[in-house]
Design an enzyme around this catalytic site. Structure first.
Site, mmCIF file in Angstrom:
data_model
loop_
_atom_site.group_PDB
_atom_site.id
_atom_site.type_symbol
_atom_site.label_atom_id
_atom_site.label_comp_id
_atom_site.label_asym_id
_atom_site.label_seq_id
_atom_site.Cartn_x
_atom_site.Cartn_y
_atom_site.Cartn_z
ATOM 1 N N TYR A 1 -2.495 -0.742 10.103
ATOM 2 C CA TYR A 1 -2.657 -1.028 8.700
ATOM 3 C C TYR A 1 -1.163 -0.804 8.555
ATOM 4 C CZ TYR A 1 -4.243 -1.194 4.383
ATOM 5 O OH TYR A 1 -4.374 -1.255 2.677
ATOM 6 N N SER B 1 0.435 -0.641 0.072
ATOM 7 C CA SER B 1 -0.549 0.150 0.072
ATOM 8 C C SER B 1 1.066 1.579 -0.065
ATOM 9 C CB SER B 1 -0.402 -0.344 0.952
ATOM 10 O OG SER B 1 -1.188 1.462 1.525
#
Ligand SMILES: NC(=O)c1ccc[n+]([C@@H]2O[C@H](COP(=O)([O-])OP(=O)(O)OC[C@H]3O[C@@H](n4cnc5c(N)ncnc54)[C@H](O)[C@@H]3O)[C@@H](O)[C@H]2O)c1
Length: 279
Positions: free
Chosen positions: A168, A155
């Site tokens: 995350y 990401s």
């Protein structure tokens, strides 16, 4: 059939919807058969729903519509037995796995001083542990064949950080470390290991009411129009969300015939957010 992946077998975790579905369609269009592995049940760590069995079957139909075979398997990337069973089923059906797309992931956030430990555990187990389990299960077969292409989904939050997102962010930085370490180990065996690092992508992970509420806690029921400019701020180019096929294009490049000497790399697809990273 023409295409750069004719009769190759591509195993996709989190293949039921979102980016996994886009990758399935893209590789099938290039001639590949596809193994779609997905949990197909919700997670207590996320405030939005995950894929359903009908999502999984729908993706399989999209692959079959292109004249390619699709094998659907329900299982959890956290569970080594589920993953081993799925790899065995794929090998039983197709005889080989050429490509692994370790794409399954969930969003779970929280600030350092108040993060829920169970959210931390699950996000790390799925996003980092799940990528590990998939590579662990598939690489002995690839080593034996002397060929493999692996792309994990990190990401832009595996290249930078934002507030209130400790699990995350940590999980996605972990994915980058994992693919680099694996690339070193697997280089002698004809196996490349890379990652894609998407910006904001138009999938149910971000397009959901819970995410909108996270961004606009001041509103009772925020809609996309209330958060669009906030999403846009993550990017540099004037776009808030990218289409999942933009990530599929990077994946196709990494698994395609011209990329045999690209390994241990991360491709950012983030509308210019990389311009603000330090390296
Ligand atoms: N959407 C974004 O903005 C964005 C940005 C950067 C990175 N990512 C990453 O892209 C990947 C794909 O996400 P997406 O955007 O398509 O979201 P999504 O929620 O639409 O898809 C994720 C898929 O993974 C599956 N899944 C989740 N946990 C699983 C588990 N334990 N075992 C098996 N399957 C599981 C879900 O059921 C779902 O089908 C994820 O790794 C995500 O973290 C997404």
């Amino acid at each position: 059939m023409a295409g750069q992946l004719v009769d190759q077998v591509v195993f996709i975790t989190g293949g039921a919807r979102g980016q996994g579905r886009a990758h399935a369609e893209a590789v099938a269009e290039q001639g590949a058969h596809v193994v779609l592995f997905d949990r197909c049940s919700d997670s207590p760590a996320t405030s939005y729903g995950l894929a359903s069995r009908s999502d999984l079957e729908h993706t399989a139909k999209l692959v079959q519509a292109q004249g390619r075979e699709a094998l659907t398997l329900v299982g959890d990337v956290r569970d080594p037995e589920d993953v081993d069973r799925a790899v065995a089923a794929a090998l039983d059906r197709f005889g080989r796995i050429d490509v692994l797309l370790a794409n399954a992931g969930i969003y779970g956030g929280g600030a350092m001083h108040e993060v829920d430990r169970s959210v931390w555990d699950e996000v790390i187990d799925v996003n980092l542990g799940g990528v590990f389990q998939a590579l662990r299960a598939v690489t002995p077969h690839m080593v034996e064949r002397g060929y493999g292409r692996i792309v994990a989904t990190a990401s832009m939050l595996g290249r930078s950080a934002i507030s209130d997102a400790v699990p995350y962010v940590a999980s996605k930085w972990g994915v980058v470390g994992l693919i680099k370490a694996a690339a070193l180990d697997l280089a002698p065996f004809g196996i490349t290991v890379n990652a894609v690092a998407p910006g904001n992508i138009a999938t149910p992970m971000v397009q959901n009411d819970a995410m909108y509420r996270l961004f606009r806690p001041d509103l009772d029921s925020p809609a996309w129009g209330d958060v669009e400019s906030l999403f846009q701020q993550f990017h540099v180019q004037p776009v808030a969300l990218l289409d999942p096929v933009e990530i599929s294009s990077a994946v196709l490049f990494l698994i395609g015939p011209g990329s045999q000497h690209i390994t241990g790399s991360v491709i950012d697809v983030n509308a210019g957010a990389s311009a603000k990273f330090t390296a």
